[in-house]
Design a protein around this motif. Structure first.
Motif, PDB file in Angstrom:
ATOM      1  N   THR A  90       0.818  -1.220   0.000  1.00  0.00           N
ATOM      2  CA  THR A  90       0.000   0.000   0.000  1.00  0.00           C
ATOM      3  C   THR A  90       0.849   1.267   0.000  1.00  0.00           C
ATOM      4  O   THR A  90       0.312   2.379   0.076  1.00  0.00           O
ATOM      5  N   GLY A  91       2.172   1.125  -0.063  1.00  0.00           N
ATOM      6  CA  GLY A  91       3.054   2.284  -0.112  1.00  0.00           C
ATOM      7  C   GLY A  91       3.151   3.045   1.198  1.00  0.00           C
ATOM      8  O   GLY A  91       3.420   4.243   1.206  1.00  0.00           O
ATOM      9  N   ASP A  92       2.944   2.338   2.307  1.00  0.00           N
ATOM     10  CA  ASP A  92       2.972   2.967   3.632  1.00  0.00           C
ATOM     11  C   ASP A  92       4.417   2.991   4.126  1.00  0.00           C
ATOM     12  O   ASP A  92       4.911   2.029   4.711  1.00  0.00           O
ATOM     13  N   ARG A  93       5.113   4.102   3.891  1.00  0.00           N
ATOM     14  CA  ARG A  93       6.535   4.218   4.226  1.00  0.00           C
ATOM     15  C   ARG A  93       6.732   5.200   5.372  1.00  0.00           C
ATOM     16  O   ARG A  93       5.956   6.132   5.556  1.00  0.00           O
ATOM     17  N   PHE A  94       7.830   5.000   6.115  1.00  0.00           N
ATOM     18  CA  PHE A  94       8.110   5.833   7.277  1.00  0.00           C
ATOM     19  C   PHE A  94       9.561   6.308   7.237  1.00  0.00           C
ATOM     20  O   PHE A  94      10.472   5.528   6.961  1.00  0.00           O
ATOM     21  N   GLU A  95       9.733   7.585   7.515  1.00  0.00           N
ATOM     22  CA  GLU A  95      11.078   8.144   7.580  1.00  0.00           C
ATOM     23  C   GLU A  95      11.747   7.841   8.912  1.00  0.00           C
ATOM     24  O   GLU A  95      12.979   7.830   9.006  1.00  0.00           O
ATOM     25  N   ARG A  96      10.936   7.589   9.948  1.00  0.00           N
ATOM     26  CA  ARG A  96      11.467   7.362  11.290  1.00  0.00           C
ATOM     27  C   ARG A  96      10.795   6.128  11.885  1.00  0.00           C
ATOM     28  O   ARG A  96       9.597   5.944  11.718  1.00  0.00           O
ATOM     29  N   VAL A  97      11.584   5.296  12.575  1.00  0.00           N
ATOM     30  CA  VAL A  97      11.051   4.099  13.230  1.00  0.00           C
ATOM     31  C   VAL A  97      11.552   4.069  14.667  1.00  0.00           C
ATOM     32  O   VAL A  97      12.757   4.188  14.929  1.00  0.00           O
ATOM     33  N   TYR A  98      10.609   3.900  15.599  1.00  0.00           N
ATOM     34  CA  TYR A  98      10.930   3.841  17.020  1.00  0.00           C
ATOM     35  C   TYR A  98      10.373   2.547  17.605  1.00  0.00           C
ATOM     36  O   TYR A  98       9.319   2.071  17.194  1.00  0.00           O
ATOM     37  N   THR A  99      11.087   2.004  18.582  1.00  0.00           N
ATOM     38  CA  THR A  99      10.570   0.890  19.376  1.00  0.00           C
ATOM     39  C   THR A  99      10.957   1.134  20.832  1.00  0.00           C
ATOM     40  O   THR A  99      11.821   1.973  21.135  1.00  0.00           O
ATOM     41  N   GLY A 100      10.312   0.369  21.734  1.00  0.00           N
ATOM     42  CA  GLY A 100      10.838   0.292  23.083  1.00  0.00           C
ATOM     43  C   GLY A 100      12.097  -0.565  23.050  1.00  0.00           C
ATOM     44  O   GLY A 100      12.585  -0.956  21.979  1.00  0.00           O
ATOM     45  N   THR A 101      12.612  -0.881  24.215  1.00  0.00           N
ATOM     46  CA  THR A 101      13.817  -1.717  24.277  1.00  0.00           C
ATOM     47  C   THR A 101      13.484  -3.174  24.575  1.00  0.00           C
ATOM     48  O   THR A 101      14.394  -3.980  24.795  1.00  0.00           O
ATOM     49  N   MET A 102      12.213  -3.528  24.562  1.00  0.00           N
ATOM     50  CA  MET A 102      11.803  -4.897  24.830  1.00  0.00           C
ATOM     51  C   MET A 102      12.012  -5.780  23.600  1.00  0.00           C
ATOM     52  O   MET A 102      11.902  -5.315  22.453  1.00  0.00           O
ATOM     53  N   THR A 103      12.317  -7.054  23.833  1.00  0.00           N
ATOM     54  CA  THR A 103      12.603  -7.984  22.747  1.00  0.00           C
ATOM     55  C   THR A 103      11.440  -8.075  21.773  1.00  0.00           C
ATOM     56  O   THR A 103      11.633  -8.066  20.545  1.00  0.00           O
ATOM     57  N   ARG A 104      10.209  -8.153  22.293  1.00  0.00           N
ATOM     58  CA  ARG A 104       9.052  -8.313  21.411  1.00  0.00           C
ATOM     59  C   ARG A 104       8.820  -7.101  20.518  1.00  0.00           C
ATOM     60  O   ARG A 104       8.270  -7.233  19.419  1.00  0.00           O
ATOM     61  N   HIS A 105       9.233  -5.919  20.962  1.00  0.00           N
ATOM     62  CA  HIS A 105       9.113  -4.726  20.121  1.00  0.00           C
ATOM     63  C   HIS A 105      10.074  -4.816  18.936  1.00  0.00           C
ATOM     64  O   HIS A 105       9.687  -4.615  17.781  1.00  0.00           O
ATOM     65  N   LEU A 106      11.333  -5.096  19.238  1.00  0.00           N
ATOM     66  CA  LEU A 106      12.347  -5.147  18.190  1.00  0.00           C
ATOM     67  C   LEU A 106      12.078  -6.304  17.229  1.00  0.00           C
ATOM     68  O   LEU A 106      12.217  -6.146  16.003  1.00  0.00           O
ATOM     69  N   GLU A 107      11.686  -7.472  17.751  1.00  0.00           N
ATOM     70  CA  GLU A 107      11.382  -8.609  16.876  1.00  0.00           C
ATOM     71  C   GLU A 107      10.239  -8.273  15.924  1.00  0.00           C
ATOM     72  O   GLU A 107      10.263  -8.665  14.745  1.00  0.00           O
ATOM     73  N   THR A 108       9.222  -7.561  16.417  1.00  0.00           N
ATOM     74  CA  THR A 108       8.096  -7.183  15.560  1.00  0.00           C
ATOM     75  C   THR A 108       8.555  -6.247  14.453  1.00  0.00           C
ATOM     76  O   THR A 108       8.214  -6.439  13.278  1.00  0.00           O
ATOM     77  N   ALA A 109       9.319  -5.219  14.804  1.00  0.00           N
ATOM     78  CA  ALA A 109       9.808  -4.271  13.799  1.00  0.00           C
ATOM     79  C   ALA A 109      10.670  -4.966  12.757  1.00  0.00           C
ATOM     80  O   ALA A 109      10.559  -4.696  11.547  1.00  0.00           O
TER      81      ALA A 109
END
Length: 219
Positions: A43-62
């Motif tokens: 769908t062309g949904d692009r992001f210039e910035r990506v943030y996560t928490g420091t939890m494993t499940r956040h980073l794995e999802t991203a």
């Protein structure tokens, strides 16, 4: 205008009964994230910035979403979930509130825990509600001040708290929002004249096909 998309992490370890054991994606959680990433690419949904928490499940999802393919991830501990397992165990020890064994039981359990936490009625809580709410507000404010579309991969309780702060919800409304938020659901805010405007809640377009209905999870 600044545009912020919040995504809840994929399904985590549903058998866990503590913070550490919960903090990893299940196989389905990785698949949910891949499907969401594929949908956003199509769908062309692009992001210039990506943030996560420091939890494993956040980073794995991203990572499973492919969010690292187009932007560098900024890990911010202010985007971490509150310690619900710990708060629940303390509530049981101090107030005799049993931890439910089925999802329906959390409809009554969650507002009681969150209400007690908000009122500083849980001794030994790892973080006060006031400190949690302040860090969430500060993190969102900093993200809103940045340039370009932002993706934030975090947890349901944090997303529910952003909703609470946006819509001025009481504890009951805050709890209902938290319970409704699905794994890898999409939530969008636009900043208008310095104020956050909720424009999308709990969207799961990547899980709407009939053969993916069983992949629509809350825990």
């Amino acid at each position: 205008m600044p545009h912020i998309t919040l995504v809840r992490h994929g399904q985590a370890n549903t058998e866990a009964r503590d913070e550490v054991s919960y903090d990893r994606l299940s196989d389905l959680g990785h698949q949910q994230a891949r499907w969401l990433g594929d949908h956003m690419t199509k769908t062309g949904d692009r992001f210039e910035r990506v943030y996560t928490g420091t939890m494993t499940r956040h980073l794995e999802t991203a990572q499973s979403m492919g969010a690292t393919d187009h932007a560098t991830i900024v890990q911010d501990p202010r985007l971490n979930e509150f310690a619900y397992f710990t708060l629940s165990h303390l509530m049981e020890e101090q107030h005799g509130l049993k931890v439910p064994q089925e999802r329906e039981g959390f409809i009554e359990h969650l507002p009681r825990v969150l209400g007690a936490w908000q009122d500083d009625a849980i001794q030994g809580a790892p973080e006060s509600y006031q400190d949690f709410a302040a860090r969430v507000s500060a993190a969102m404010s900093d993200i809103a001040d940045g340039q370009g579309r932002a993706l934030v991969v975090t947890s349901g309780g944090l997303i529910g708290t952003v909703l609470r702060q946006t819509l001025n919800l009481d504890v009951q409304g805050w709890s209902q929002m938290c319970l409704a938020i699905m794994n890898t659901s999409v939530h969008r805010w636009q900043m208008v004249l310095g104020n956050p405007l909720l424009v999308q809640f709990n969207a799961i377009p990547h899980l709407e096909a009939p053969d993916r209905h069983t992949a629509q999870t809350h825990l």
